[in-house]
Design a protein around this motif. Sequence first.
Motif, PDB file in Angstrom:
ATOM      1  N   ARG A  72     -26.162  -2.386  -0.147  1.00  0.00           N
ATOM      2  CA  ARG A  72     -25.639  -1.301  -0.980  1.00  0.00           C
ATOM      3  C   ARG A  72     -26.124  -1.461  -2.423  1.00  0.00           C
ATOM      4  O   ARG A  72     -26.579  -0.509  -3.050  1.00  0.00           O
ATOM      5  CB  ARG A  72     -24.122  -1.249  -0.923  1.00  0.00           C
ATOM      6  CG  ARG A  72     -23.549  -0.055  -1.652  1.00  0.00           C
ATOM      7  CD  ARG A  72     -22.196   0.352  -1.079  1.00  0.00           C
ATOM      8  NE  ARG A  72     -21.726   1.584  -1.645  1.00  0.00           N
ATOM      9  CZ  ARG A  72     -22.111   2.799  -1.258  1.00  0.00           C
ATOM     10  NH1 ARG A  72     -22.977   2.934  -0.286  1.00  0.00           N
ATOM     11  NH2 ARG A  72     -21.624   3.878  -1.824  1.00  0.00           N
ATOM     12  N   ALA A  73     -26.032  -2.679  -2.948  1.00  0.00           N
ATOM     13  CA  ALA A  73     -26.543  -2.942  -4.297  1.00  0.00           C
ATOM     14  C   ALA A  73     -28.046  -2.678  -4.357  1.00  0.00           C
ATOM     15  O   ALA A  73     -28.541  -2.112  -5.333  1.00  0.00           O
ATOM     16  CB  ALA A  73     -26.236  -4.379  -4.710  1.00  0.00           C
ATOM     17  N   VAL A  77     -29.969  -0.197  -6.921  1.00  0.00           N
ATOM     18  CA  VAL A  77     -31.056  -0.684  -7.779  1.00  0.00           C
ATOM     19  C   VAL A  77     -32.334   0.115  -7.524  1.00  0.00           C
ATOM     20  O   VAL A  77     -33.024   0.513  -8.463  1.00  0.00           O
ATOM     21  CB  VAL A  77     -31.286  -2.203  -7.557  1.00  0.00           C
ATOM     22  CG1 VAL A  77     -32.608  -2.666  -8.156  1.00  0.00           C
ATOM     23  CG2 VAL A  77     -30.139  -2.997  -8.162  1.00  0.00           C
ATOM     24  N   VAL A  78     -32.643   0.368  -6.265  1.00  0.00           N
ATOM     25  CA  VAL A  78     -33.835   1.150  -5.943  1.00  0.00           C
ATOM     26  C   VAL A  78     -33.695   2.563  -6.506  1.00  0.00           C
ATOM     27  O   VAL A  78     -34.651   3.124  -7.051  1.00  0.00           O
ATOM     28  CB  VAL A  78     -34.090   1.160  -4.414  1.00  0.00           C
ATOM     29  CG1 VAL A  78     -35.187   2.140  -4.041  1.00  0.00           C
ATOM     30  CG2 VAL A  78     -34.454  -0.251  -3.932  1.00  0.00           C
ATOM     31  N   LEU A  79     -32.505   3.141  -6.413  1.00  0.00           N
ATOM     32  CA  LEU A  79     -32.281   4.479  -6.968  1.00  0.00           C
ATOM     33  C   LEU A  79     -32.520   4.496  -8.475  1.00  0.00           C
ATOM     34  O   LEU A  79     -33.241   5.349  -8.996  1.00  0.00           O
ATOM     35  CB  LEU A  79     -30.859   4.961  -6.659  1.00  0.00           C
ATOM     36  CG  LEU A  79     -30.495   6.336  -7.208  1.00  0.00           C
ATOM     37  CD1 LEU A  79     -31.357   7.424  -6.572  1.00  0.00           C
ATOM     38  CD2 LEU A  79     -29.016   6.623  -6.968  1.00  0.00           C
ATOM     39  N   LEU A 120     -30.836   3.798   2.162  1.00  0.00           N
ATOM     40  CA  LEU A 120     -30.023   2.580   2.053  1.00  0.00           C
ATOM     41  C   LEU A 120     -28.573   2.915   1.711  1.00  0.00           C
ATOM     42  O   LEU A 120     -27.641   2.345   2.280  1.00  0.00           O
ATOM     43  CB  LEU A 120     -30.602   1.646   0.987  1.00  0.00           C
ATOM     44  CG  LEU A 120     -31.818   0.833   1.394  1.00  0.00           C
ATOM     45  CD1 LEU A 120     -32.545   0.302   0.167  1.00  0.00           C
ATOM     46  CD2 LEU A 120     -31.414  -0.310   2.319  1.00  0.00           C
ATOM     47  N   LEU A 121     -28.380   3.830   0.791  1.00  0.00           N
ATOM     48  CA  LEU A 121     -27.016   4.200   0.405  1.00  0.00           C
ATOM     49  C   LEU A 121     -26.308   4.931   1.537  1.00  0.00           C
ATOM     50  O   LEU A 121     -25.103   4.756   1.741  1.00  0.00           O
ATOM     51  CB  LEU A 121     -27.037   5.033  -0.874  1.00  0.00           C
ATOM     52  CG  LEU A 121     -27.444   4.250  -2.120  1.00  0.00           C
ATOM     53  CD1 LEU A 121     -27.662   5.180  -3.302  1.00  0.00           C
ATOM     54  CD2 LEU A 121     -26.416   3.175  -2.446  1.00  0.00           C
ATOM     55  N   ARG A 127     -21.161   2.489   6.850  1.00  0.00           N
ATOM     56  CA  ARG A 127     -20.565   1.211   7.205  1.00  0.00           C
ATOM     57  C   ARG A 127     -19.344   0.908   6.345  1.00  0.00           C
ATOM     58  O   ARG A 127     -18.295   0.523   6.832  1.00  0.00           O
ATOM     59  CB  ARG A 127     -21.594   0.096   7.055  1.00  0.00           C
ATOM     60  CG  ARG A 127     -21.188  -1.141   7.789  1.00  0.00           C
ATOM     61  CD  ARG A 127     -22.226  -2.238   7.788  1.00  0.00           C
ATOM     62  NE  ARG A 127     -23.590  -1.759   7.795  1.00  0.00           N
ATOM     63  CZ  ARG A 127     -24.537  -2.237   6.997  1.00  0.00           C
ATOM     64  NH1 ARG A 127     -24.276  -3.184   6.143  1.00  0.00           N
ATOM     65  NH2 ARG A 127     -25.763  -1.779   7.042  1.00  0.00           N
ATOM     66  N   SER A 128     -19.456   1.105   5.023  1.00  0.00           N
ATOM     67  CA  SER A 128     -18.336   0.774   4.137  1.00  0.00           C
ATOM     68  C   SER A 128     -17.193   1.765   4.280  1.00  0.00           C
ATOM     69  O   SER A 128     -16.043   1.415   4.079  1.00  0.00           O
ATOM     70  CB  SER A 128     -18.806   0.696   2.685  1.00  0.00           C
ATOM     71  OG  SER A 128     -19.203   1.970   2.230  1.00  0.00           O
TER      72      SER A 128
END
Length: 146
Positions: A72-73, A77-79, A120-121, A127-128
Amino acid sequence: MVHQRINTVLAVLVVLAGLYFGLGFLLDGQGSAAGFGIDPWPVNDGYFVVKGVRDIAYGLTALVLLLLGHRRALGWVVLVDAIIPIGDCIAVVTNGGTVGYALAVHGSAAVLVLITAASLLWETRKRSAGTPETTSSRAVASPAHR
């Protein structure tokens, strides 16, 4: 599971791209500058070091988060780091490069980075979103906890 594997491949590509471009500017600044899209590139080699270190730092940051499993992080970061190819695209257009070249090189990189971040998000959101409710429901409904 397939979504997660695809995201891992995309994240690895983002890491490798950052390291490749960063090392390229550190080891062969003039050669890398020729492919950037600004002609002529500033003569001072200090620009190459700045560009190289920036790209390597980005690649290593993404690599650390990927290896630690902080997906998630990593997505966030990629965003945020999509600013880099977007800024590069704007720099090319505003410094003598063509719009077509800027979009083809830096715009396509920005699209890949944004797709990777969104994927990714999305993966970690699903999941979260399910984890806290599922865990608390199981704890209440489980005979072992009564």
